[in-house]
Scaffold this motif. Structure first.
Motif, mmCIF file in Angstrom:
data_model
loop_
_atom_site.group_PDB
_atom_site.id
_atom_site.type_symbol
_atom_site.label_atom_id
_atom_site.label_comp_id
_atom_site.label_asym_id
_atom_site.label_seq_id
_atom_site.Cartn_x
_atom_site.Cartn_y
_atom_site.Cartn_z
ATOM 1 N N PRO A 23 -6.605 -6.374 10.871
ATOM 2 C CA PRO A 23 -8.012 -6.105 11.206
ATOM 3 C C PRO A 23 -8.719 -5.201 10.195
ATOM 4 O O PRO A 23 -9.900 -5.417 9.896
ATOM 5 N N LYS A 24 -8.013 -4.228 9.654
ATOM 6 C CA LYS A 24 -8.627 -3.306 8.695
ATOM 7 C C LYS A 24 -9.034 -4.032 7.421
ATOM 8 O O LYS A 24 -10.156 -3.860 6.917
ATOM 9 N N LEU A 25 -8.139 -4.863 6.887
ATOM 10 C CA LEU A 25 -8.444 -5.609 5.661
ATOM 11 C C LEU A 25 -9.517 -6.665 5.917
ATOM 12 O O LEU A 25 -10.413 -6.864 5.091
ATOM 13 N N CYS A 26 -9.423 -7.331 7.065
ATOM 14 C CA CYS A 26 -10.386 -8.366 7.407
ATOM 15 C C CYS A 26 -11.792 -7.774 7.542
ATOM 16 O O CYS A 26 -12.765 -8.313 7.007
ATOM 17 N N LYS A 27 -11.889 -6.656 8.240
ATOM 18 C CA LYS A 27 -13.181 -5.975 8.434
ATOM 19 C C LYS A 27 -13.753 -5.526 7.094
ATOM 20 O O LYS A 27 -14.943 -5.714 6.812
ATOM 21 N N LYS A 28 -12.905 -4.962 6.259
ATOM 22 C CA LYS A 28 -13.348 -4.484 4.949
ATOM 23 C C LYS A 28 -13.872 -5.635 4.100
ATOM 24 O O LYS A 28 -14.904 -5.506 3.415
ATOM 25 N N THR A 176 -7.730 -13.104 -11.520
ATOM 26 C CA THR A 176 -6.615 -12.664 -12.368
ATOM 27 C C THR A 176 -5.355 -12.283 -11.606
ATOM 28 O O THR A 176 -4.268 -12.237 -12.186
ATOM 29 N N GLY A 177 -5.508 -11.966 -10.323
ATOM 30 C CA GLY A 177 -4.368 -11.503 -9.542
ATOM 31 C C GLY A 177 -4.039 -10.048 -9.764
ATOM 32 O O GLY A 177 -3.066 -9.524 -9.206
ATOM 33 N N LYS A 178 -4.857 -9.354 -10.553
ATOM 34 C CA LYS A 178 -4.605 -7.945 -10.857
ATOM 35 C C LYS A 178 -5.360 -7.046 -9.882
ATOM 36 O O LYS A 178 -6.585 -7.076 -9.821
ATOM 37 N N ALA A 179 -4.599 -6.260 -9.104
ATOM 38 C CA ALA A 179 -5.182 -5.382 -8.091
ATOM 39 C C ALA A 179 -5.446 -4.003 -8.686
ATOM 40 O O ALA A 179 -4.513 -3.264 -8.983
ATOM 41 N N LYS A 180 -6.725 -3.657 -8.847
ATOM 42 C CA LYS A 180 -7.081 -2.388 -9.481
ATOM 43 C C LYS A 180 -7.874 -1.451 -8.571
ATOM 44 O O LYS A 180 -8.171 -0.325 -8.954
ATOM 45 N N SER A 181 -8.225 -1.927 -7.375
ATOM 46 C CA SER A 181 -8.982 -1.089 -6.445
ATOM 47 C C SER A 181 -8.135 -0.782 -5.224
ATOM 48 O O SER A 181 -7.104 -1.431 -4.978
ATOM 49 N N GLU A 182 -8.565 0.176 -4.440
ATOM 50 C CA GLU A 182 -7.830 0.536 -3.225
ATOM 51 C C GLU A 182 -7.736 -0.661 -2.279
ATOM 52 O O GLU A 182 -6.690 -0.919 -1.674
ATOM 53 N N PHE A 183 -8.841 -1.413 -2.180
ATOM 54 C CA PHE A 183 -8.876 -2.569 -1.291
ATOM 55 C C PHE A 183 -7.910 -3.667 -1.744
ATOM 56 O O PHE A 183 -7.115 -4.177 -0.951
ATOM 57 N N THR A 184 -7.962 -4.030 -3.014
ATOM 58 C CA THR A 184 -7.086 -5.110 -3.501
ATOM 59 C C THR A 184 -5.620 -4.673 -3.501
ATOM 60 O O THR A 184 -4.733 -5.491 -3.271
ATOM 61 N N ARG A 185 -5.376 -3.399 -3.730
ATOM 62 C CA ARG A 185 -3.986 -2.914 -3.620
ATOM 63 C C ARG A 185 -3.508 -2.985 -2.178
ATOM 64 O O ARG A 185 -2.328 -3.263 -1.913
ATOM 65 N N ILE A 187 -4.458 -5.293 -0.090
ATOM 66 C CA ILE A 187 -4.151 -6.714 0.102
ATOM 67 C C ILE A 187 -2.758 -7.028 -0.441
ATOM 68 O O ILE A 187 -1.952 -7.689 0.215
ATOM 69 N N GLU A 188 -2.465 -6.547 -1.655
ATOM 70 C CA GLU A 188 -1.162 -6.802 -2.264
ATOM 71 C C GLU A 188 -0.033 -6.197 -1.435
ATOM 72 O O GLU A 188 1.038 -6.787 -1.290
ATOM 73 N N LYS A 189 -0.277 -5.032 -0.868
ATOM 74 C CA LYS A 189 0.736 -4.394 -0.017
ATOM 75 C C LYS A 189 1.002 -5.248 1.216
ATOM 76 O O LYS A 189 2.164 -5.419 1.635
ATOM 77 N N MET A 190 -0.055 -5.794 1.787
ATOM 78 C CA MET A 190 0.088 -6.655 2.959
ATOM 79 C C MET A 190 0.837 -7.930 2.600
ATOM 80 O O MET A 190 1.680 -8.415 3.367
ATOM 81 N N ILE A 191 0.556 -8.482 1.436
ATOM 82 C CA ILE A 191 1.243 -9.685 0.978
ATOM 83 C C ILE A 191 2.745 -9.439 0.856
ATOM 84 O O ILE A 191 3.563 -10.271 1.271
ATOM 85 N N GLN A 192 3.121 -8.303 0.302
ATOM 86 C CA GLN A 192 4.538 -7.971 0.172
ATOM 87 C C GLN A 192 5.194 -7.804 1.535
ATOM 88 O O GLN A 192 6.355 -8.187 1.736
ATOM 89 N N THR A 193 4.447 -7.252 2.494
ATOM 90 C CA THR A 193 4.963 -7.107 3.859
ATOM 91 C C THR A 193 5.229 -8.483 4.464
ATOM 92 O O THR A 193 6.266 -8.714 5.102
ATOM 93 N N VAL A 194 4.300 -9.410 4.255
ATOM 94 C CA VAL A 194 4.458 -10.771 4.771
ATOM 95 C C VAL A 194 5.668 -11.439 4.133
ATOM 96 O O VAL A 194 6.465 -12.096 4.806
ATOM 97 N N LYS A 195 5.834 -11.252 2.824
ATOM 98 C CA LYS A 195 6.946 -11.896 2.117
ATOM 99 C C LYS A 195 8.310 -11.358 2.534
ATOM 100 O O LYS A 195 9.330 -12.018 2.330
ATOM 101 N N GLN A 196 8.324 -10.163 3.122
ATOM 102 C CA GLN A 196 9.579 -9.598 3.606
ATOM 103 C C GLN A 196 9.891 -10.029 5.032
ATOM 104 O O GLN A 196 10.948 -9.692 5.577
ATOM 105 N N SER A 197 8.970 -10.771 5.635
ATOM 106 C CA SER A 197 9.139 -11.216 7.020
ATOM 107 C C SER A 197 9.833 -12.573 7.062
ATOM 108 O O SER A 197 9.313 -13.562 6.550
#
Length: 254
Positions: A23-28, A176-185, A187-197
């Protein structure tokens, strides 16, 4: 060819939907795109299917969101240009309105809605990062119909053409797939969480298998239809077999 689970990125349908369940990422994301606050999210549904009546074409929304204000937000990720987005947006809008207005209710009870397409290409061709559309009077451009419906198209190709730093970083990330902002980082953190599931991995495997089976079934049905038409035109059975790949025994039964 189906992409490996480990190689999925934010722009892949499965990972986009999984990420937006946060919800936090979606809202943002929605607030960044609309440059507005939407309040608390009360409902998120991914891969939400709507079929308004038996013969109607069904709609499957990537991410359907409702805020506490009652407003609906449909957010779609679009990687390839199928050259149908304006008409798709029109159909998606109609599906939301028909499905969520209870029988007997006044038309004035229709919730405001936003159809948002995040595209890696320029749908409109004017090199703008954001296109926002609403119904306005042709004779008086400053006069809005105020029907509560807006459609927004994001164009990642134009990431250099926005002064909004946060939006620019997001669009750059899409390209580019390069996460340089707090928001995109985030997203990348969430993606890694999903990949560990392991559950997410199994969901993706089952979904991929189902979609491949559906494609194979569709291809087979197309071959049968082609064979039927050729047979009606009195084509030679051997030629029909050569073109469709179907066995002669099956063609003869058509």
């Amino acid at each position: 060819m189906v992409k490996r689970f480990e190689d999925l990125t934010f722009t892949d349908d499965f990972m986009f939907c999984k990420t937006m369940q946060n919800p936090k990422l979606c809202k943002k994301l929605i607030e960044m795109i609309l440059s507005d606050t939407i309040g608390k999210i009360t409902y998120i549904s991914v891969q939400h299917s709507i079929k308004t009546y038996e013969q109607a074409k069904s709609v499957r929304f990537d991410v359907l969101v409702q805020a506490e204000s009652g407003k609906f937000y449909d957010v779609e990720m679009q990687v390839s240009n199928e050259r149908n987005i304006p008409k798709r947006m029109r159909f998606y809008q109609a599906a939301i309105d028909i499905s969520f207005l209870d029988k007997g209710n006044s038309y004035n009870n229709l919730n405001d809605s936003f159809i948002i397409f995040i595209c890696l290409f320029d749908v409109i061709g004017k090199n703008r990062p954001v296109y926002t559309f609403e119904n306005i009077c042709i004779q008086d451009k400053g006069l809005s119909l105020q029907d509560g419906a807006k459609k927004v198209i994001i164009n990642a190709e134009a990431f250099e053409n926005t002064e909004d730093k946060e939006l620019k970083e997001f669009l750059t990330y899409l390209k580019t797939g390069k996460a340089k902002s707090e928001f995109t980082r985030g997203i990348e953190k969430m993606i890694q969480t999903v990949k560990q599931s392991e559950q997410a991995r199994q969901e993706y495997r089952l979904m991929s298998t189902f979609e491949m089976d559906a494609r194979d079934k569709g291809a087979y049905d197309n071959k049968r239809e082609t064979a039927k038409l050729m047979k009606l035109k009195n084509f030679d059975i051997a030629l029909i077999t050569e073109i469709t790949g179907l066995p002669e025994s099956e063609i003869e039964k058509l």
